[in-house]
Enzyme design. Structure first.
Site, PDB file in Angstrom:
ATOM      1  N   GLU A 173      69.354  85.423  20.625  1.00  0.00           N
ATOM      2  CA  GLU A 173      67.937  85.311  21.043  1.00  0.00           C
ATOM      3  C   GLU A 173      67.487  83.856  21.181  1.00  0.00           C
ATOM      4  OE1 GLU A 173      65.456  87.847  18.560  1.00  0.00           O
ATOM      5  OE2 GLU A 173      66.404  89.646  19.383  1.00  0.00           O
ATOM      6  N   GLU A 292      71.423  94.639  20.368  1.00  0.00           N
ATOM      7  CA  GLU A 292      70.436  95.027  19.346  1.00  0.00           C
ATOM      8  C   GLU A 292      69.493  96.033  19.978  1.00  0.00           C
ATOM      9  OE1 GLU A 292      68.208  92.135  17.025  1.00  0.00           O
ATOM     10  OE2 GLU A 292      69.928  90.783  17.056  1.00  0.00           O
TER      11      GLU A 292
HETATM   12  O1  AHR Z   1      67.409  92.944  13.743  1.00  0.00           O
HETATM   13  C1  AHR Z   1      66.385  92.154  13.230  1.00  0.00           C
HETATM   14  C2  AHR Z   1      66.152  90.902  14.065  1.00  0.00           C
HETATM   15  O2  AHR Z   1      65.588  91.259  15.292  1.00  0.00           O
HETATM   16  C3  AHR Z   1      67.355  90.087  14.440  1.00  0.00           C
HETATM   17  O3  AHR Z   1      67.722  89.180  13.458  1.00  0.00           O
HETATM   18  C4  AHR Z   1      66.907  89.366  15.664  1.00  0.00           C
HETATM   19  O4  AHR Z   1      67.967  89.049  16.528  1.00  0.00           O
HETATM   20  C5  AHR Z   1      65.886  90.299  16.284  1.00  0.00           C
HETATM   21  O5  AHR Z   1      64.740  89.632  16.647  1.00  0.00           O
END
Ligand code: AHR
Length: 506
Positions: A173, A292
């Site tokens: 990110e 994610e």
């Molecule tokens: O999964 C929780 C967080 O969400 C992670 O660390 C990040 O990559 C995302 O913003």
């Protein structure tokens, strides 16, 4: 009673499904590692401190690949802190989550855990505070056989054989202002290119993922993907997508629309990647890794994200999932399968405690959250070719200008076992008769039919009632190549057929 009709032909194939879409994610955050997968002294822990109950549930979940060690944590992480004798490992401040990181769990412990869980590791390199130099050393530590400084260090740490980690993420990110050392697309694209290059020089067999936008709502979404890929297109194989789903309106009808949003997101990122390819006259296709994704909105306040006093493994974002969240997860899984030609990896974030499919109590039990079930079923039966189906179904009004199909479905055909599997999400608040016309499969018989349904959309699994929401058997019948099933309102359904006479038992 509603009716829906599906036509599935074994010759009309989207793509073989890449089993890496059933990945999950373990971050050094809250109680995911400490108190989640690792808890020395727990009654089920092995000699390495790995919780046996969590390992068993991870296997049952059917996770295929697991991303590690973050997440936002990654952007301040020194991989060297987490290897070697535990007594000599430094304790550090984790700026991402305001926690204290003891480094008692690191790369080699994670690899040991992956072997015990039967999953492939997906590693990420820190492109926040660090860069190509540490990344190339890390690949050398993990993947080089021996005879060099870092590979011999691994051997000295007790791991004679290389770990052979194939799948690597270049940062996390990096467009987010919350990220340790956020970067512009130009800064990140350039460092991703050079990092990928030297990592590949150490081990040409690796697969590399560049960071896409942190989510589709980022103001730079689209530009970011384009500008990053303009710089690192030749060196990377994948671009990542992250998406967390919210029930902002508190209404199931509009909540269901997040599934269509994801489908758009996937197609948009693929189109941008292909535009970059077109400008170069390149036949190369960048694949998508949704590395994610999950439902996450109930435990999203500042106090859920960080606790005062730099605690060790505090309870962070321990979202409790309910039945409607499980329906969303089922819908997302159908979307991932139906986009199997471009989505070749995905990670449910996260595995345990932290927005986890599994919940644990320190010193106590582990249990399955509601979202565990559609994921486990999809991973168990989601194999083979995803078919390009025709679906006729009615629709409902989700918002003023949005109508959604009542039925979302995916049909897979595993040529090896002869299994044909239907995943069907009934988003309507009425029962539905589903018929599936099966073309080209020969004689079939029903092997299994299960549904996930609860009258209360808000029903959740808890320590005291761990199976409040769990799959149950349902009826399905086959006559003259037509599968028929009557499904509950608001339900996720899985029907497995055996075709062609060479199917193995379930
Ligand atoms: O999964 C929780 C967080 O969400 C992670 O660390 C990040 O990559 C995302 O913003």
């Amino acid at each position: 009673m509603l009716t829906s009709r599906i036509v599935a032909d074994r010759d009309f194939i989207v793509s073989p499904l890449d089993r890496r879409v059933f990945g999950t994610f373990v971050e050094h955050m809250g109680r995911c590692v400490y108190g989640g997968i690792y808890e020395p002294g727990h009654p089920t822990a092995d000699a390495n401190g790995l919780r046996g109950d969590v390992l068993a549930l991870t296997r049952e979940l059917g996770a295929t690949i697991v991303r590690y060690p973050g997440g936002n944590f990654l952007s301040g992480y020194n991989w060297e802190d987490g290897v070697g004798p535990k007594a000599q490992r430094p304790t550090r401040l984790d700026l991402a989550w305001g926690s204290t990181e003891t480094n008692q769990f690191g790369t080699n412990e994670f690899i040991t855990w992956c072997k015990a869980a039967g999953v492939e590791p997906m590693f990420a390199v820190n492109l926040g505070t660090r860069g190509p130099d540490e990344a190339r050393h890390f690949v050398e530590y993990c993947n080089h056989p021996g005879g060099t400084h870092y590979s011999d260090l691994r051997r000295a740490h007790g791991f004679e054989e290389p770990h052979g980690i194939k799948f690597w993420c270049l940062g996390n990110e990096m467009d987010g202002p919350w990220q340790i050392c956020q970067k512009t697309a130009a800064e990140y694209g350039r460092v991703a290119q050079e990092t990928a290059k030297v990592m590949r020089w150490v081990d040409p067999s690796i697969t590399l993922t560049a960071c896409g936008s942190s989510n589709r709502a980022m103001p730079t979404f689209g530009h970011w993907e384009h500008d990053v890929l303009e710089r690192c297109f030749d060196q990377v194989d994948f671009i990542s997508l992250h998406q967390y789903f919210r029930n902002d309106a508190g209404d199931i009808k509009s909540y269901f629309s997040v599934i269509e949003d994801l489908d758009c997101f996937i197609k948009e990122v693929a189109a941008i990647a292909d535009a970059v390819a077109a400008k170069r006259r390149s036949p190369k296709r960048i694949m998508l890794s949704l590395d994610e994704w999950n439902v996450w909105y109930k435990a999203h306040n500042a106090s859920d994200l960080r606790k005062p006093g730099w605690p060790r493994a505090p309870k962070l974002i321990e979202e409790v999932y309910n039945f409607e969240d499980a329906l969303i997860v089922g819908g997302v899984l159908i979307t991932l399968m139906n986009n199997a030609d471009r989505v070749k990896a995905a990670c449910l974030a996260q595995l345990v405690n932290v927005i986890g499919a599994i919940m644990t109590e320190e010193g106590g039990p582990a249990w399955r959250q509601t979202i565990f079930h559609p994921f486990a079923q999809a991973s168990r039966f989601g194999r083979g070719n995803v078919l390009r189906t025709r679906i006729e179904t009615e629709s409902f009004q989700a918002a003023a200008l949005q109508t959604l199909d009542n039925l979302l479905a995916s049909v897979l055909h595993d040529e090896e076992t002869g299994r044909v599997t239907l995943f069907a999400l009934n988003r309507a608040d009425q029962a539905m008769n589903i018929s599936v016309e099966l073309r080209g499969f020969g004689a079939c018989e029903v092997m299994a039919a299960e549904m996930l349904h609860h009258d209360d959309l808000k029903a959740a699994n808890t320590k005291l009632e761990p199976d409040a929401v769990a799959p149950r058997k349902m009826e399905a019948s086959l006559h003259a190549d037509v599968l028929r099933a009557a499904v509950q309102p608001h339900s996720w359904n899985v029907i497995v057929l055996k075709s062609g006479g060479n199917a193995s038992s379930l």
